[in-house]
Design an enzyme around this catalytic site. Structure first.
Site, PDB file in Angstrom:
ATOM      1  N   LYS A 192      -0.224 -65.728 -19.226  1.00 54.99           N
ATOM      2  CA  LYS A 192       0.925 -65.597 -20.122  1.00 54.99           C
ATOM      3  C   LYS A 192       1.240 -64.113 -20.305  1.00 54.99           C
ATOM      4  CE  LYS A 192       2.492 -66.664 -24.825  1.00 54.99           C
ATOM      5  NZ  LYS A 192       2.110 -67.281 -26.118  1.00 54.99           N
ATOM      6  N   LYS A 246       3.296 -68.566 -17.521  1.00 56.49           N
ATOM      7  CA  LYS A 246       4.416 -68.388 -18.428  1.00 56.49           C
ATOM      8  C   LYS A 246       4.821 -66.919 -18.476  1.00 56.49           C
ATOM      9  CE  LYS A 246       5.779 -69.098 -23.265  1.00 56.49           C
ATOM     10  NZ  LYS A 246       5.334 -69.424 -24.631  1.00 56.49           N
TER      11      LYS A 246
END
Length: 323
Positions: A192, A246
């Protein structure tokens, strides 16, 4: 002369030779819920809502009807309910816990994922406990574990830690097992990035940091492949059942890297900024929204994502079912 066009000339031939499939079951719909009596439109994410508990049930029914892979629930608290420790995240009667219980009561077969973080519940907007202006990684782990157990107890099918604290998967796995939830899987936001593409989400969830940013715990976009592989390897070793990248399209190169290295389901989060850009262009008539969305989702599947979290999930599912 080689003529690849022979396999493209007719729709029936193109369907025959396609390698990549995209179906509603590959899509997970992120949903926001707040305590208000009525749903509220999110200005920066046209078409998305901060749901009331009642309208959330309508969205859950839609997810079932469209045969989506599942939903992920995010809570939106008013500022007066937030505090330094984000206690709303792990309260047994918390907003997300109540939302999960209601969804599972009405739609027991719908897969419900719970985002496990503190940022939507802390008054400072960071993903953990703050000491002297810095997020205290180890002090945060206990609260993330408490949050995960409370979500599992409410009926969450999947726990999805997103705080990017070192050791969070191990702490959550140990807590879930100790509480009897040995069968509850963890979808780790393993890779992420500290991305500018999260802006509309922070507007939707009212979770922007009150000071600084999250670059000290989320990943450097220029960090390189070693960083992605390192983070994913740690979560893999700590017991994550699934791994996520992400944002999605800006890190399309990272997905196949993980796909080749780890033998676990891989997800991609098609985030709020990606959604907002496509929506804005479509509303201005600059692009064909349906074609751009489906092409983007196919690209993520081709890169290795077994499923995609996307705000386009219901629209994409309708388009796919229409054929």
């Amino acid at each position: 002369m080689e003529r690849p066009r022979r396999l493209r000339l007719r729709p029936s031939m193109r369907r025959l030779v396609r390698e990549i499939s995209l179906e509603p079951r590959h899509l997970v719909w992120p949903l926001f819920v707040h305590r208000g009596a009525d749903p509220e439109p999110i200005a920066s994410m046209p078409g998305q809502l901060r749901h009331s508990l009642d309208s959330l049930m309508t969205a859950a029914a839609e997810a079932v009807h469209l045969q989506l892979g599942g939903v992920m629930v995010f809570g939106v608290l008013p500022q007066e309910e937030k505090n330094a420790t984000g206690s709303g995240a792990y309260a047994e009667d918390g907003l997300v816990q109540e939302a999960i219980r209601r969804i599972k009561a009405e739609h027991p077969d719908l897969l419900v994922m719970a985002d496990t973080c503190l940022c939507e519940y802390t008054d400072h907007g960071h993903c953990g406990i703050v000491h002297e202006g810095t997020v205290d990684n180890d002090a945060t782990l206990e609260l993330l574990a408490k949050t995960a157990v409370s979500q599992a107890r409410a009926g969450a099918d999947v726990i999805a830690p997103s705080a990017m604290m070192d050791g969070q998967v191990a702490a959550i796995r140990a807590a879930l097992d100790a509480a009897g939830f040995t069968g509850t899987p963890i979808l780790s936001y393993a890779v992420k990035y500290a991305s500018a593409f999260y802006g509309p989400f922070r507007d939707a969830a009212d979770s922007a940091p009150a000071f600084g940013d999250r670059s000290s715990y989320q990943m450097d976009p220029a960090g390189g492949y070693w960083d992605a592989l390192h983070e994913a390897a740690i979560d893999d070793q700590e017991g994550a059942d699934m791994l996520m990248v992400k944002p999605a399209l800006p890190y399309l190169d990272v997905l196949p890297l993980l796909k080749q290295r780890f033998h676990k389901p891989l997800a991609a989060y098609h985030v709020s900024g990606e959604y907002a850009m496509v929506k804005a262009a479509a509303l201005n008539g600059w692009i064909d929204e349906r074609r751009v969305v489906l092409e983007s989702l196919v690209a993520l599947r081709r890169a290795g994502a077994q499923f995609v979290l996307t705000y386009f999930a219901p629209d994409a599912a309708r388009w796919l079912l229409e054929g």
